[in-house]
Design a protein around this motif. Structure first.
Motif: not given
Length: 535
Positions: A278, A378-379, A407, A409, A427-430
């Motif tokens: 990201t 991400d969030s 999500t 991550q 990697w962070n996802y939302n």
């Protein structure tokens, strides 16, 4: 009167499909290991026999919890990264199917322009942010929302799939098979994605791009037989009432822009799918977003979409208000980003336009419609998105594509093709809001067919391999394509539904569109013996 007449506008029966020539395949063993990931996560339609894989892996398989089953949330998961590396090597070796052109040979057979209640479709979708104090809810009530919007969603999805089938024709036929705009629309722009198709597909002619986005304008700014094309005329100035008592205050012809974005078709696009590290992108909003999806969204914005919005909205306040950006799979991810960017851009432009300020309630409304959308940020990004954007994220519970990147991550990886390493190991996802989720029990078909769909949730190797005709392609097609057409088909009177998997009650496969992918020129269902197995 032809049996396939209902599908003629989508995939014309009896047309010859143009194909490119693929290179040599990598080893069958490596391909078998990765076939599920290739088909479901990337969107490519590989057909590989999982039964040749030694041992039981990847069975038993659960399609409603993909990330947990492969432990993809674990930071620096070496096993998962090895799979990603093999997959990307596979893509680099050109395992994706050859490009196939489905010419758009429609005559008078067009998709339905009215839903079952007689309303013209597609309609601009209502702003659902108002139901939550100006913020888009995480999830919407599918029953009540689809009762109003289902016909429009069906129209959008069918035309995205039709566009995806046609897109390679521009390259393979030398622009001799043009794509035709749906009834009531005219094409404003056709946007391409830069990629080296010549090298990837051994094409004889040099080609560096492939159509990925089409921009359409509904109506032609003129009354048609005294009325607008399908809509109640809006007030021409503040305070004016037009349309009669009880009439929905919608828009006149020319007031609706529709952007359709197809899913993954090529090797290069699959690599961008997996460029999931990201990056910050303030032009799209707060937080960080998927790098590969950003690369594609940037190109479409810079090569045409910004210019269209400026011409149709910014420079003509009052003439246009609604824009719908719709996509499927990869196209849904890009639609998420472009919806956010378009809304941000238009809000900024409106702030400096006196004409818009004098009529604030008529400022442009951008709506995103995302079928089977991967996660894109991400969030921080999703919170900003939900506060600014009107959207529908349509999700079938068993669709793997809508579950990735995982999500909250997803593991970070180093590999030979795409480097997604991160010091944190992940990697962070939302998820963005506006979810319209449905499962097999919600499909508008018989109880037996719902049971067949439920069988796609989990299956073991013995069950899977009992069907000689079974391929990953069939399973991917059911969950990733047919489920969405089936769910929305009940809101129009088309016979095209793609709801059936089992042939258990004598319904013929005659091209009418009852079975998944029937009439498209490819076979997905029914399978012999039946799969999922009948009880």
């Amino acid at each position: 009167g032809q049996p396939a007449a209902a599908l003629q506008w989508l995939w014309p029966a009896g047309t010859s499909h143009h194909r490119s020539t693929p290179r040599a395949m990598v080893s069958a063993a490596k391909a078998a290991i990765l076939s599920l990931l290739l088909c479901f996560a990337c969107g490519a339609a590989a057909q590989i026999d999982l039964c040749k894989l030694p041992g039981d892996y990847p069975f038993p398989f659960k399609s409603d919890d993909f990330c947990a089953s492969l432990d993809l949330r674990k930071p620096n998961n070496a096993a998962a990264c090895q799979l990603w590396g093999f997959l990307l090597d596979l893509l680099a070796s050109q395992r994706a199917n050859p490009l196939t052109c489905v010419p758009d040979n429609r005559t008078d057979t067009l998709p339905k322009t009215r839903d079952v209640k007689g309303r013209y479709i597609p309609q601009p979708l209502p702003d659902r942010r108002t139901a939550a104090g100006g913020k888009l809810p995480a999830a919407l009530n599918a029953t009540s929302v689809l009762a109003v919007e289902g016909g429009s969603l069906n129209w959008l999805f069918k035309n995205i799939i039709r566009f995806a089938g046609w897109a390679p024709c521009e390259v393979l036929t030398g622009s001799k098979a043009p794509w035709r705009a749906p009834a009531g629309f005219r094409r404003l722009a056709l946007l391409n994605l830069t990629q080296d198709l010549t090298a990837d597909y051994n094409l004889t002619a040099t080609s560096k791009s492939l159509p990925a986005v089409v921009v359409l304008k509904q109506g032609n700014n003129r009354a048609r037989n005294g009325t607008c094309w399908g809509f109640v005329r809006e007030a021409a100035r503040p305070g004016q009432v037009v349309g009669g008592a009880g009439a929905a205050a919608q828009l006149c012809s020319g007031g609706h822009l529709v952007v359709l974005i197809r899913g993954t078709l090529t090797v290069a696009e699959s690599k961008l799918d997996f460029t999931y590290n990201t990056v910050p992108a303030p032009e799209y909003g707060a937080g960080q977003i998927h790098k590969g999806f950003k690369i594609m969204a940037d190109e479409f914005w810079d090569t045409g979409l910004k210019d269209v919005l400026t011409r149709e909205f910014v420079n003509g306040p009052g003439a246009m208000r609604h824009i719908t950006i719709a996509g499927h799979s990869l196209g849904a991810a890009v639609a998420t980003l472009l919806t956010a960017r378009a809304q941000k851009f238009l809000q900024e432009q409106c702030a400096s336009k006196p004409a818009w300020q004098a009529w604030p309630k008529k400022q442009p409304l951008v709506t995103g419609v995302m079928f089977a959308a991967p996660h894109v940020g991400d969030s921080a990004f999703t919170q900003d998105f939900d506060a600014r954007v009107n959207a529908r994220r349509v999700v079938f519970e068993y669709d793997l594509t809508s579950q990735v990147p995982c999500t909250p991550q997803v593991t970070a990886c180093i590999n030979a093709v795409v480097n997604t390493s991160n010091p944190t190991g992940a990697w962070n996802y939302n998820e963005v809001g506006g979810e319209l989720s449905f499962g097999p029990e919600d499909l508008p078909t018989t109880q037996k067919q719902q049971t067949a769909w439920k069988g796609l949730q989990s299956y073991n190797k013995k069950e899977y391999c009992a069907s000689n005709g079974t391929t990953v392609f069939s399973l991917k097609t059911a969950t990733h394509i047919c489920s969405y057409l089936c769910k929305t088909s009940v809101y129009t009177s088309d016979t095209l539904s793609w709801c059936r998997l089992w042939r258990d009650d004598g319904v013929p496969t005659d091209g009418s569109g009852a079975y998944c992918l029937e009439g498209s020129g490819r076979t997905a269902f029914p399978l012999t013996p039946a799969f999922p197995p009948m009880p």
